[in-house]
Design a protein around this motif. Sequence first.
Motif, short mmCIF file in Angstrom:
data_model
loop_
_atom_site.label_atom_id
_atom_site.label_comp_id
_atom_site.label_asym_id
_atom_site.label_seq_id
_atom_site.Cartn_x
_atom_site.Cartn_y
_atom_site.Cartn_z
N ASN A 5 -105.40 1.77 110.14
CA ASN A 5 -104.46 0.92 110.87
C ASN A 5 -105.00 -0.48 111.09
O ASN A 5 -104.25 -1.46 111.06
N ARG A 6 -106.28 -0.61 111.32
CA ARG A 6 -106.88 -1.93 111.56
C ARG A 6 -106.77 -2.80 110.30
O ARG A 6 -106.49 -3.99 110.39
N GLU A 7 -107.02 -2.20 109.15
CA GLU A 7 -106.90 -2.94 107.89
C GLU A 7 -105.46 -3.35 107.63
O GLU A 7 -105.19 -4.46 107.17
N GLN A 88 -97.34 1.10 117.13
CA GLN A 88 -95.90 0.99 116.94
C GLN A 88 -95.57 0.06 115.78
O GLN A 88 -94.71 0.38 114.95
N LEU A 89 -96.25 -1.07 115.72
CA LEU A 89 -96.00 -2.02 114.63
C LEU A 89 -96.34 -1.40 113.29
O LEU A 89 -95.57 -1.53 112.33
N VAL A 90 -97.45 -0.71 113.20
CA VAL A 90 -97.84 -0.06 111.95
C VAL A 90 -96.78 0.96 111.54
O VAL A 90 -96.40 1.04 110.36
N GLN A 91 -96.25 1.73 112.49
CA GLN A 91 -95.21 2.70 112.18
C GLN A 91 -93.94 2.01 111.68
O GLN A 91 -93.33 2.45 110.72
N ALA A 95 -92.37 2.39 107.91
CA ALA A 95 -90.98 2.78 107.70
C ALA A 95 -90.25 1.76 106.84
O ALA A 95 -89.48 2.11 105.95
N ALA A 96 -90.49 0.48 107.09
CA ALA A 96 -89.83 -0.57 106.31
C ALA A 96 -90.28 -0.56 104.86
O ALA A 96 -89.48 -0.75 103.95
#
Length: 140
Positions: A5-7, A88-91, A95-96
């Motif tokens: 997620n950090r990357e 949340q942003l990563v999810q 999805a996008a």
Amino acid sequence: MPINNRELMKAISIVSDNANVRVCVKQSGKGAMVCGAICLAGGLLLGPPGLAIGGTVGGLTAYKMSSGTFRPIGEILMNDLTERQQEQLVQHVQAAVADVGVSDLALLIPLLARNADIQTAVLRTVTSFVTNELRLQIID
């Protein structure tokens, strides 16, 4: 293979910075009101020359008040989001990107650097997230 997620957050920040997307962290209207009030006071006190002086002083005051309030989205994403907001942003981005057709998320980070469709999808997701979840105003 799970994606770091950090990357992914770093890649999202780079894409956002490359698109030169900035947000207004504080109200710009406050600066406009200060500028207008000082201009009005100058006009009332000194007439037409006071309008020019008041406008200049008001503009400089508004500039001083608002300096540092417009920041790149990449900086906000990397430094100001909580761990939960980053997840949340990563999810949302995952999805996008799934809609665009990326099946292996491990390939996402390299594709972000090269694929304009994926960059567009990520930028739309980031701007939507910043506007709706963080309640910040995008200026670019």
